[in-house]
Design a protein around this motif. Sequence first.
Motif, PDB file in Angstrom:
ATOM      1  N   LEU A  64      12.441   7.255  -4.997  1.00 41.35           N
ATOM      2  CA  LEU A  64      11.370   8.200  -5.332  1.00 41.35           C
ATOM      3  C   LEU A  64       9.966   7.640  -5.084  1.00 41.35           C
ATOM      4  CD1 LEU A  64      12.780   9.928  -8.545  1.00 41.35           C
ATOM      5  CD2 LEU A  64      13.193  10.475  -6.140  1.00 41.35           C
ATOM      6  N   VAL A  65       9.826   6.319  -5.094  1.00 40.48           N
ATOM      7  CA  VAL A  65       8.532   5.722  -4.755  1.00 40.48           C
ATOM      8  C   VAL A  65       8.761   4.323  -4.185  1.00 40.48           C
ATOM      9  CG1 VAL A  65       8.088   4.791  -7.072  1.00 40.48           C
ATOM     10  CG2 VAL A  65       6.174   5.261  -5.556  1.00 40.48           C
ATOM     11  N   GLN A  66       8.014   4.015  -3.133  1.00 40.23           N
ATOM     12  CA  GLN A  66       7.976   2.669  -2.571  1.00 40.23           C
ATOM     13  C   GLN A  66       6.524   2.213  -2.676  1.00 40.23           C
ATOM     14  OE1 GLN A  66      10.359   0.680  -1.314  1.00 40.23           O
ATOM     15  NE2 GLN A  66      12.019   2.138  -1.393  1.00 40.23           N
ATOM     16  N   THR A  67       6.323   0.967  -3.071  1.00 40.25           N
ATOM     17  CA  THR A  67       4.972   0.435  -3.231  1.00 40.25           C
ATOM     18  C   THR A  67       4.770  -0.727  -2.276  1.00 40.25           C
ATOM     19  OG1 THR A  67       5.030   1.056  -5.571  1.00 40.25           O
ATOM     20  CG2 THR A  67       3.332  -0.489  -4.899  1.00 40.25           C
ATOM     21  N   TYR A  68       3.569  -0.772  -1.677  1.00 39.82           N
ATOM     22  CA  TYR A  68       3.204  -1.823  -0.729  1.00 39.82           C
ATOM     23  C   TYR A  68       1.869  -2.405  -1.167  1.00 39.82           C
ATOM     24  CZ  TYR A  68       6.611   0.788   1.959  1.00 39.82           C
ATOM     25  OH  TYR A  68       7.756   1.446   2.356  1.00 39.82           O
ATOM     26  N   GLU A  69       1.755  -3.718  -1.142  1.00 42.02           N
ATOM     27  CA  GLU A  69       0.487  -4.380  -1.453  1.00 42.02           C
ATOM     28  C   GLU A  69      -0.297  -4.533  -0.160  1.00 42.02           C
ATOM     29  OE1 GLU A  69      -1.149  -5.070  -4.219  1.00 42.02           O
ATOM     30  OE2 GLU A  69       0.487  -4.112  -5.310  1.00 42.02           O
ATOM     31  N   GLY A  70      -1.107  -3.562   0.156  1.00 38.34           N
ATOM     32  CA  GLY A  70      -1.908  -3.611   1.368  1.00 38.34           C
ATOM     33  C   GLY A  70      -3.036  -4.613   1.242  1.00 38.34           C
ATOM     34  N   PRO A  71      -3.626  -5.023   2.351  1.00 43.14           N
ATOM     35  CA  PRO A  71      -4.718  -5.998   2.310  1.00 43.14           C
ATOM     36  C   PRO A  71      -5.975  -5.455   1.631  1.00 43.14           C
ATOM     37  CG  PRO A  71      -4.285  -5.292   4.570  1.00 43.14           C
ATOM     38  CD  PRO A  71      -3.238  -4.677   3.707  1.00 43.14           C
ATOM     39  N   ALA A  72      -6.180  -4.146   1.665  1.00 40.67           N
ATOM     40  CA  ALA A  72      -7.378  -3.569   1.055  1.00 40.67           C
ATOM     41  C   ALA A  72      -7.085  -2.906  -0.290  1.00 40.67           C
ATOM     42  CB  ALA A  72      -8.012  -2.544   2.004  1.00 40.67           C
ATOM     43  N   PHE A  73      -5.888  -2.328  -0.423  1.00 41.81           N
ATOM     44  CA  PHE A  73      -5.502  -1.615  -1.650  1.00 41.81           C
ATOM     45  C   PHE A  73      -4.003  -1.350  -1.613  1.00 41.81           C
ATOM     46  CE2 PHE A  73      -7.501   1.302   1.395  1.00 41.81           C
ATOM     47  CZ  PHE A  73      -6.420   2.095   1.751  1.00 41.81           C
ATOM     48  N   PRO A  74      -3.394  -1.102  -2.773  1.00 42.78           N
ATOM     49  CA  PRO A  74      -1.964  -0.803  -2.785  1.00 42.78           C
ATOM     50  C   PRO A  74      -1.695   0.596  -2.204  1.00 42.78           C
ATOM     51  CG  PRO A  74      -2.838  -0.810  -5.025  1.00 42.78           C
ATOM     52  CD  PRO A  74      -3.954  -1.195  -4.113  1.00 42.78           C
ATOM     53  N   GLU A  96      -0.906   4.821 -11.943  1.00 41.69           N
ATOM     54  CA  GLU A  96      -1.389   3.587 -11.319  1.00 41.69           C
ATOM     55  C   GLU A  96      -1.998   3.819  -9.942  1.00 41.69           C
ATOM     56  OE1 GLU A  96       1.896   0.857 -11.265  1.00 41.69           O
ATOM     57  OE2 GLU A  96       2.465   1.427 -13.303  1.00 41.69           O
ATOM     58  N   THR A  97      -1.900   5.020  -9.418  1.00 40.88           N
ATOM     59  CA  THR A  97      -2.290   5.271  -8.030  1.00 40.88           C
ATOM     60  C   THR A  97      -3.789   5.384  -7.812  1.00 40.88           C
ATOM     61  OG1 THR A  97      -2.073   7.671  -8.239  1.00 40.88           O
ATOM     62  CG2 THR A  97      -0.111   6.441  -7.565  1.00 40.88           C
ATOM     63  N   GLN A  98      -4.591   5.497  -8.865  1.00 35.93           N
ATOM     64  CA  GLN A  98      -6.038   5.681  -8.682  1.00 35.93           C
ATOM     65  C   GLN A  98      -6.700   4.491  -7.993  1.00 35.93           C
ATOM     66  OE1 GLN A  98      -4.608   5.549 -11.734  1.00 35.93           O
ATOM     67  NE2 GLN A  98      -5.605   3.928 -12.877  1.00 35.93           N
ATOM     68  N   ASP A  99      -6.054   3.332  -8.009  1.00 34.88           N
ATOM     69  CA  ASP A  99      -6.610   2.141  -7.352  1.00 34.88           C
ATOM     70  C   ASP A  99      -6.041   1.919  -5.956  1.00 34.88           C
ATOM     71  OD1 ASP A  99      -8.174   1.570  -9.572  1.00 34.88           O
ATOM     72  OD2 ASP A  99      -6.565   0.420 -10.515  1.00 34.88           O
ATOM     73  N   GLY A 100      -5.246   2.872  -5.476  1.00 34.75           N
ATOM     74  CA  GLY A 100      -4.625   2.720  -4.161  1.00 34.75           C
ATOM     75  C   GLY A 100      -4.560   4.051  -3.447  1.00 34.75           C
ATOM     76  N   LEU A 101      -3.746   4.093  -2.418  1.00 31.99           N
ATOM     77  CA  LEU A 101      -3.498   5.316  -1.671  1.00 31.99           C
ATOM     78  C   LEU A 101      -2.181   5.907  -2.148  1.00 31.99           C
ATOM     79  CD1 LEU A 101      -3.961   7.259   0.822  1.00 31.99           C
ATOM     80  CD2 LEU A 101      -2.399   5.720   2.027  1.00 31.99           C
ATOM     81  N   ALA A 102      -2.170   7.197  -2.437  1.00 34.12           N
ATOM     82  CA  ALA A 102      -0.937   7.903  -2.763  1.00 34.12           C
ATOM     83  C   ALA A 102      -0.572   8.793  -1.582  1.00 34.12           C
ATOM     84  CB  ALA A 102      -1.105   8.734  -4.032  1.00 34.12           C
ATOM     85  N   LEU A 103       0.544   8.488  -0.951  1.00 31.95           N
ATOM     86  CA  LEU A 103       1.103   9.292   0.124  1.00 31.95           C
ATOM     87  C   LEU A 103       2.285  10.027  -0.486  1.00 31.95           C
ATOM     88  CD1 LEU A 103       1.318  10.058   3.138  1.00 31.95           C
ATOM     89  CD2 LEU A 103       2.664   7.972   3.460  1.00 31.95           C
ATOM     90  N   ILE A 104       2.210  11.355  -0.550  1.00 30.81           N
ATOM     91  CA  ILE A 104       3.159  12.125  -1.344  1.00 30.81           C
ATOM     92  C   ILE A 104       3.921  13.127  -0.479  1.00 30.81           C
ATOM     93  CG2 ILE A 104       3.445  13.620  -3.351  1.00 30.81           C
ATOM     94  CD1 ILE A 104       0.575  12.611  -4.191  1.00 30.81           C
ATOM     95  N   GLU A 105       5.222  12.905  -0.345  1.00 32.62           N
ATOM     96  CA  GLU A 105       6.084  13.879   0.313  1.00 32.62           C
ATOM     97  C   GLU A 105       6.601  14.850  -0.753  1.00 32.62           C
ATOM     98  OE1 GLU A 105       8.886  12.446   3.252  1.00 32.62           O
ATOM     99  OE2 GLU A 105       7.891  10.481   3.224  1.00 32.62           O
TER     100      GLU A 105
END
Length: 148
Positions: A64-74, A96-105
């Motif tokens: 249901l969710v995969q998380t990646y620690e990107g170089p600029a933001f999660p 927790e997504t407000q500090d990163g990018l949420a890509l939502i299918e």
Amino acid sequence: MRRYELADLVATAALAEMLAPRLKAGDVIALRGGLGVGKTTFSRALISALMRRETEVPSPTYTLVQTYEGPAFPIFHFDLYRLEHPDEVFELGWDETQDGLALIEWPDRAGPHLPGWRVDLTLDIVGDIRVATLEPRGEDWQTRLHEL
């Protein structure tokens, strides 16, 4: 709203790669479209571009969710298809997504929790043509996506 005709899945990936440098922490992309329209191709290309390297991007269909620690933001890649109730998004780390990018299918499954300030990206196949429709929701999006 912008409409792009995409010759093939390579063009779908290229659209993701063009969008990636315009994204920042706190962004939300609502990815819409049926099975087989290129959502996985788009997601893999976008996440790899944001990670700045080829990255294994498994489908979040079962997790249901995969998380990646990107170089600029999660980066949080959600697949909400199997949710039974919109409130279940909070069990997935939605807050927790407000500090990163949420890509939502399957973003409609989030119901009232889907942020109004987002980009709706709809992928479809019309006849023999792949079509992407990009609908920015918010003035900042309009500015950042102007040249795309």
